[in-house]
Design a protein around this motif. Structure first.
Motif, PDB file in Angstrom:
ATOM      1  N   ARG A 239      36.287  23.788  36.620  1.00  0.00           N
ATOM      2  CA  ARG A 239      37.308  24.285  37.588  1.00  0.00           C
ATOM      3  C   ARG A 239      38.526  23.971  36.989  1.00  0.00           C
ATOM      4  O   ARG A 239      39.656  24.657  36.656  1.00  0.00           O
ATOM      5  CB  ARG A 239      37.149  23.945  38.826  1.00  0.00           C
ATOM      6  CG  ARG A 239      38.096  24.182  39.782  1.00  0.00           C
ATOM      7  CD  ARG A 239      37.977  24.284  41.408  1.00  0.00           C
ATOM      8  NE  ARG A 239      36.908  25.002  41.712  1.00  0.00           N
ATOM      9  CZ  ARG A 239      36.919  26.109  42.283  1.00  0.00           C
ATOM     10  NH1 ARG A 239      38.034  26.558  42.304  1.00  0.00           N
ATOM     11  NH2 ARG A 239      36.099  26.752  42.698  1.00  0.00           N
TER      12      ARG A 239
ATOM     13  N   MET B 287      39.611  25.690  33.786  1.00  0.00           N
ATOM     14  CA  MET B 287      39.944  27.024  34.162  1.00  0.00           C
ATOM     15  C   MET B 287      41.449  26.914  34.734  1.00  0.00           C
ATOM     16  O   MET B 287      42.197  27.802  34.357  1.00  0.00           O
ATOM     17  CB  MET B 287      38.857  27.994  35.032  1.00  0.00           C
ATOM     18  CG  MET B 287      37.586  27.881  34.187  1.00  0.00           C
ATOM     19  SD  MET B 287      37.760  29.151  32.872  1.00  0.00           S
ATOM     20  CE  MET B 287      38.192  30.769  33.454  1.00  0.00           C
TER      21      MET B 287
ATOM     22  N   GLU C 251      44.659  28.915  33.005  1.00  0.00           N
ATOM     23  CA  GLU C 251      45.212  29.866  33.664  1.00  0.00           C
ATOM     24  C   GLU C 251      46.893  29.591  33.818  1.00  0.00           C
ATOM     25  O   GLU C 251      47.590  30.518  33.809  1.00  0.00           O
ATOM     26  CB  GLU C 251      44.764  30.208  35.012  1.00  0.00           C
ATOM     27  CG  GLU C 251      43.472  30.716  35.240  1.00  0.00           C
ATOM     28  CD  GLU C 251      42.698  30.802  36.269  1.00  0.00           C
ATOM     29  OE1 GLU C 251      43.488  30.675  37.730  1.00  0.00           O
ATOM     30  OE2 GLU C 251      41.631  31.167  36.456  1.00  0.00           O
TER      31      GLU C 251
ATOM     32  N   THR D 180      30.064  36.449  30.720  1.00  0.00           N
ATOM     33  CA  THR D 180      29.163  35.668  30.914  1.00  0.00           C
ATOM     34  C   THR D 180      27.904  35.941  31.223  1.00  0.00           C
ATOM     35  O   THR D 180      27.644  37.374  31.760  1.00  0.00           O
ATOM     36  CB  THR D 180      29.707  34.515  32.290  1.00  0.00           C
ATOM     37  OG1 THR D 180      28.611  33.495  32.293  1.00  0.00           O
ATOM     38  CG2 THR D 180      29.544  35.365  33.567  1.00  0.00           C
TER      39      THR D 180
ATOM     40  N   SER E  34      27.776  29.630  35.814  1.00  0.00           N
ATOM     41  CA  SER E  34      29.224  29.857  35.723  1.00  0.00           C
ATOM     42  C   SER E  34      29.832  31.101  36.223  1.00  0.00           C
ATOM     43  O   SER E  34      31.009  31.114  36.617  1.00  0.00           O
ATOM     44  CB  SER E  34      29.629  30.061  34.238  1.00  0.00           C
ATOM     45  OG  SER E  34      28.921  30.704  33.189  1.00  0.00           O
ATOM     46  N   ARG E  35      29.111  31.975  36.395  1.00  0.00           N
ATOM     47  CA  ARG E  35      29.482  33.193  37.233  1.00  0.00           C
ATOM     48  C   ARG E  35      29.993  32.802  38.663  1.00  0.00           C
ATOM     49  O   ARG E  35      30.960  33.372  38.925  1.00  0.00           O
ATOM     50  CB  ARG E  35      28.359  34.189  37.093  1.00  0.00           C
ATOM     51  CG  ARG E  35      28.691  35.498  37.742  1.00  0.00           C
ATOM     52  CD  ARG E  35      27.340  36.369  37.558  1.00  0.00           C
ATOM     53  NE  ARG E  35      27.738  37.835  37.976  1.00  0.00           N
ATOM     54  CZ  ARG E  35      27.337  38.266  39.231  1.00  0.00           C
ATOM     55  NH1 ARG E  35      27.037  37.553  40.122  1.00  0.00           N
ATOM     56  NH2 ARG E  35      27.697  39.757  39.310  1.00  0.00           N
TER      57      ARG E  35
ATOM     58  N   TYR F  56      33.469  31.485  38.486  1.00  0.00           N
ATOM     59  CA  TYR F  56      34.523  32.280  38.174  1.00  0.00           C
ATOM     60  C   TYR F  56      34.632  33.252  39.377  1.00  0.00           C
ATOM     61  O   TYR F  56      35.900  33.511  39.671  1.00  0.00           O
ATOM     62  CB  TYR F  56      33.907  33.241  36.964  1.00  0.00           C
ATOM     63  CG  TYR F  56      33.697  32.663  35.551  1.00  0.00           C
ATOM     64  CD1 TYR F  56      34.703  31.596  35.021  1.00  0.00           C
ATOM     65  CD2 TYR F  56      32.814  32.957  34.762  1.00  0.00           C
ATOM     66  CE1 TYR F  56      34.485  31.004  33.907  1.00  0.00           C
ATOM     67  CE2 TYR F  56      32.416  32.107  33.857  1.00  0.00           C
ATOM     68  CZ  TYR F  56      33.210  31.310  33.099  1.00  0.00           C
ATOM     69  OH  TYR F  56      33.177  30.641  31.920  1.00  0.00           O
TER      70      TYR F  56
ATOM     71  N   TYR G 287      37.808  35.450  39.913  1.00  0.00           N
ATOM     72  CA  TYR G 287      37.652  36.563  38.981  1.00  0.00           C
ATOM     73  C   TYR G 287      36.882  37.756  39.490  1.00  0.00           C
ATOM     74  O   TYR G 287      36.031  37.345  40.587  1.00  0.00           O
ATOM     75  CB  TYR G 287      36.813  35.903  37.814  1.00  0.00           C
ATOM     76  CG  TYR G 287      37.667  35.169  37.020  1.00  0.00           C
ATOM     77  CD1 TYR G 287      38.252  35.698  35.854  1.00  0.00           C
ATOM     78  CD2 TYR G 287      38.163  33.898  37.340  1.00  0.00           C
ATOM     79  CE1 TYR G 287      39.198  35.104  34.859  1.00  0.00           C
ATOM     80  CE2 TYR G 287      39.012  33.172  36.441  1.00  0.00           C
ATOM     81  CZ  TYR G 287      39.665  33.585  35.085  1.00  0.00           C
ATOM     82  OH  TYR G 287      40.371  33.071  34.626  1.00  0.00           O
TER      83      TYR G 287
ATOM     84  N   LYS H 152      40.640  38.482  35.835  1.00  0.00           N
ATOM     85  CA  LYS H 152      41.494  38.191  36.998  1.00  0.00           C
ATOM     86  C   LYS H 152      42.793  38.244  36.720  1.00  0.00           C
ATOM     87  O   LYS H 152      43.495  38.250  35.428  1.00  0.00           O
ATOM     88  CB  LYS H 152      41.261  36.507  36.965  1.00  0.00           C
ATOM     89  CG  LYS H 152      42.177  35.788  38.107  1.00  0.00           C
ATOM     90  CD  LYS H 152      41.969  34.469  38.258  1.00  0.00           C
ATOM     91  CE  LYS H 152      42.715  33.774  39.400  1.00  0.00           C
ATOM     92  NZ  LYS H 152      42.250  32.418  39.668  1.00  0.00           N
TER      93      LYS H 152
END
Length: 167
Positions: A101, A104, A108, A123, A129-130, A133, A138, A164
């Motif tokens: 997190r 990411m 971002e 992915t 990980s899905r 996200y 996302y 995203k």
């Protein structure tokens, strides 16, 4: 701590990639997968950092690199607003600590600073990980069946494409 990755991180990055693949991550490699192969892959990435094609972020825990992610700005003239998220990897021994997190979120913020308003990633549909996200906002754009080979066996699995819009 999240910071920009550097060539001096190569060995640690190779260890993370190697461990993730051996833990079942679908990041483009299959077994057998030696540490030397991981180092060779990262050596190929390093020139793209120097020429600005990609940006590399690493997560350190007590001075040890434990995770990484890459931001690749779209190069086509009609896509100056877009970038790709690539190779989010957290060492299996450092998972569930918020490193993915944090990586990411740093990626971002950098994308926004570069004027990128749309991030895209893919992915394996069954990867944990899905869920990360989705939790970060996302949106699933679609799924392609049989897209990637499982690292352990000749089984072909679906991949989910996500995006995203940054605000």
């Amino acid at each position: 701590m999240i910071r920009r990755g550097e060539p001096r991180d190569l060995h640690a990055l190779a260890e993370i990639l190697h461990a993730c693949v051996h833990d079942g991550a679908s990041v483009g490699f299959i077994l057998p997968f030696a540490t030397e192969q991981a180092e060779a892959w990262w050596r190929g990435v390093m020139p793209t950092l120097e020429d600005g094609q990609r940006e590399l972020f690493v997560a350190e825990v007590e001075g040890v690199v434990r995770g990484t992610v890459q931001l690749s700005a779209a190069a086509m003239p009609n896509q100056p607003h877009r970038a790709d998220v690539m190779k989010l990897l957290v060492h299996p021994q450092a998972r569930r600590q918020g490193l993915g997190r944090a990586l990411m979120e740093a990626l971002e913020e950098r994308a926004k600073a570069l004027g990128r308003r749309l991030l895209v990633l893919d992915t394996r549909s069954s990867d944990p990980s899905r869920l990360l996200y989705l939790g970060l906002g996302y949106v699933v754009a679609g799924e392609i069946p049989g897209y990637c080979r499982n690292p352990f066996a000749e089984v072909y699995e679906p991949t989910t494409y996500m995006y995203k819009v940054l605000e």
